[in-house]
Design a protein around this motif. Structure first.
Motif, PDB file in Angstrom:
ATOM      1  N   TRP A   1      -2.308   2.560  -0.425  1.00  0.00           N
ATOM      2  CA  TRP A   1      -1.087   3.119   0.166  1.00  0.00           C
ATOM      3  C   TRP A   1      -1.371   4.479   0.793  1.00  0.00           C
ATOM      4  N   TRP A   2      -2.202   5.263   0.131  1.00  0.00           N
ATOM      5  CA  TRP A   2      -2.504   6.608   0.582  1.00  0.00           C
ATOM      6  C   TRP A   2      -3.496   6.619   1.751  1.00  0.00           C
ATOM      7  N   LEU A   3      -4.489   5.726   1.761  1.00  0.00           N
ATOM      8  CA  LEU A   3      -5.565   5.777   2.751  1.00  0.00           C
ATOM      9  C   LEU A   3      -5.475   4.747   3.877  1.00  0.00           C
TER      10      LEU A   3
ATOM     11  N   SER B   1       2.500  -1.535  -3.101  1.00  0.00           N
ATOM     12  CA  SER B   1       1.875  -0.481  -3.910  1.00  0.00           C
ATOM     13  C   SER B   1       2.676  -0.197  -5.172  1.00  0.00           C
TER      14      SER B   1
ATOM     15  N   LEU C   1      -2.400   2.237  -5.172  1.00  0.00           N
ATOM     16  CA  LEU C   1      -1.940   3.557  -4.725  1.00  0.00           C
ATOM     17  C   LEU C   1      -2.944   4.189  -3.768  1.00  0.00           C
ATOM     18  N   THR C   2      -4.222   3.928  -3.988  1.00  0.00           N
ATOM     19  CA  THR C   2      -5.269   4.403  -3.073  1.00  0.00           C
ATOM     20  C   THR C   2      -5.086   3.770  -1.690  1.00  0.00           C
TER      21      THR C   2
END
Length: 177
Positions: A20-22, A146, A17-18
């Motif tokens: 996917w976000w960054l 993700s 998830l990190t």
């Protein structure tokens, strides 16, 4: 130092998830290097396997594509866990037996056999989960990668723990009944 360890543990668990976000703002190379560092540092019980897995991720990033290397993190984790659990079946005490003996030091022979079987089942799980993680790394878009590696695989792990707990309770009740 405690806050750093807690942050690193949270990042390790939330890695997909990190990413996917960054990924869009940082790009794959910084994330690949962070992922390699997390694997090598966060798995001290399997340090040798973890370092090899981190080097493998980095090699994929250098030879093929940085994003593929970065997405290899869940594959590397499953590989390290598979290697650790499988090796324990041939050398020393199986991982699940070691954990069981923390609660029940005088594990009976049927408990030893049961924990060996559970260790084998976890090996199969890590092979299948790692294969799906590899497929999502190579062929799925970042959102699906993700979702599987950051949500679904954790749900499957919870199902494994729940199923094993249920089986163990049933076996224990049949032993006493």
């Amino acid at each position: 130092m405690h806050i750093f360890g807690t942050l690193a543990a949270a990042l390790t668990i939330a890695w997909p998830l990190t990413v996917w976000w960054l990924q869009e703002s940082l790009g794959p190379w910084p994330l690949l290097l962070i992922g390699c560092s997390l694997i090598a540092w966060r798995l001290p019980q399997a340090r040798g396997f973890a370092v090899i897995a981190a080097i493998g991720m980095l090699a994929v990033g250098l030879a093929i594509d940085a994003e593929l290397g970065m997405r290899g993190y869940p594959v590397a984790i499953n590989t390290v866990l598979l290697a650790t659990f499988a090796t324990s079946l041939w050398q020393g005490m199986p991982v699940v037996e070691r954990l069981a003996r923390l609660k029940e030091p005088d594990l009976p022979p049927q408990g030893v056999l049961y924990t060996r079987r559970v260790t084998q089942v976890w090996c199969v799980f890590f092979m299948i989960n790692g294969a799906i993680a590899a497929w999502t790394a190579a062929y799925a878009d970042l959102a699906l990668w993700s979702l599987y590696n950051g949500v679904i695989s954790y749900g499957l792990i919870a199902l494994m723990f729940t199923g094993e707990w249920y089986c163990r309770r049933r076996l224990r009740s049949s032993d006493h009944g």
